[in-house]
Design an enzyme around this catalytic site. Structure first.
Site, PDB file in Angstrom:
ATOM      1  CD  GLU A 193      -2.871  -0.548   2.578  1.00 53.28           C
ATOM      2  OE1 GLU A 193      -3.023   0.640   2.927  1.00 53.28           O
ATOM      3  OE2 GLU A 193      -3.325  -1.507   3.205  1.00 53.28           O
ATOM      4  CG  ASP A 237      -4.188   6.370   8.615  1.00 52.84           C
ATOM      5  OD1 ASP A 237      -4.066   5.141   8.692  1.00 52.84           O
ATOM      6  OD2 ASP A 237      -4.409   6.976   7.550  1.00 52.84           O
TER       7      ASP A 237
END
Length: 246
Positions: free
Chosen positions: A34, A45
């Site tokens: 990724e 996140d």
């Protein structure tokens, strides 16, 4: 053999390092990469990846850097773009899809694009031969999971808990796994909170794991040289790959 997906922040500390790290991760047994697209408000996140995002932006990250890195690494390791919808929308989703097809990028992971809204774009992904990765979570009902996984491509991203990446949390996922398995054969990977300590346990019942914060934490260590960072991150990748396949 269960698969390992590694997230790294594109352009931090620079794009040449990102390329070197990506290729080293392939040699360390990472199956898919990724490439995180730095964004100022990465809502899914935790503080580790958020810090790397902000540092990359401060160093002048541009979408052109993502494209240059992708062109260099996608022929060698299965590559996905992980980013928030704003940059894709701002520059144009069709632009990114065309670039992905040109470079061989196989999928997009867009955590702030809900399944229902993603439906408006799914045909464009299919037309370009690029997967739009679907998410399932412990908070989803069996009915919603059935709807989400219908037609899912490449793999399904199972969020290990409600919250942000990198947190040390745990929730029972057996019902989610059963609900997914009842409706699709698409591989199921688990992310959020996966590291060398948790990988073996989290990998039970799924086809692979997605690791981000554990790698980026090393990436952020200013006392390490570039070579030392790559050595430590690849060693960690090997350990995790071994643990999920014990």
């Amino acid at each position: 053999m269960k698969r390992l997906v590694a997230y790294i922040t594109t352009g931090y500390p620079d794009k040449a390092f990102t390329i070197d790290l990506a290729l080293a991760l392939k040699e360390a047994g990472v199956d898919s990469l990724e490439l995180g697209i730095p964004f100022s408000d990465p809502v899914a996140d935790g503080p580790v990846i958020e810090a790397a995002n902000l540092l990359a932006l401060q160093k002048g990250f541009k979408i052109a850097d993502l494209l240059e890195v992708s062109e260099a690494v996608a022929p060698h390791i299965d590559t996905l773009w992980m980013g928030y919808f704003n940059p894709f929308y701002h520059k144009g989703l069709d632009f990114f899809l065309q670039m992905a097809r040109d470079f061989g990028v196989s999928g997009f992971i867009i955590p702030d694009l809900p399944h229902e809204e993603g439906g408006a774009y799914r045909k464009r992904f299919d037309d370009h031969g690029v997967a739009l990765i679907e998410f399932v979570a412990p908070t989803d009902s069996r009915e919603r999971i059935a709807e989400i996984v219908e037609g899912a491509r490449k793999f399904i991203y199972m969020v290990a808990y409600a919250g942000i990446t990198g947190a040390e949390k745990s929730e029972s996922l057996e019902e989610v796994i059963d609900a997914v398995r009842a409706h699709t054969d698409t591989p199921l990977y688990i992310g959020f909170g996966v590291d060398e300590k948790t990988a073996k346990e989290k990998a039970r019942g799924v086809d692979g794991v997605i690791v981000g914060s554990a790698f980026v934490r090393i990436l952020l260590k200013e006392n390490l040289t570039h070579t030392q960072k790559i050595d430590k991150i690849t060693a960690l990748a090997r350990t995790i790959k071994e643990k999920i396949n014990e």
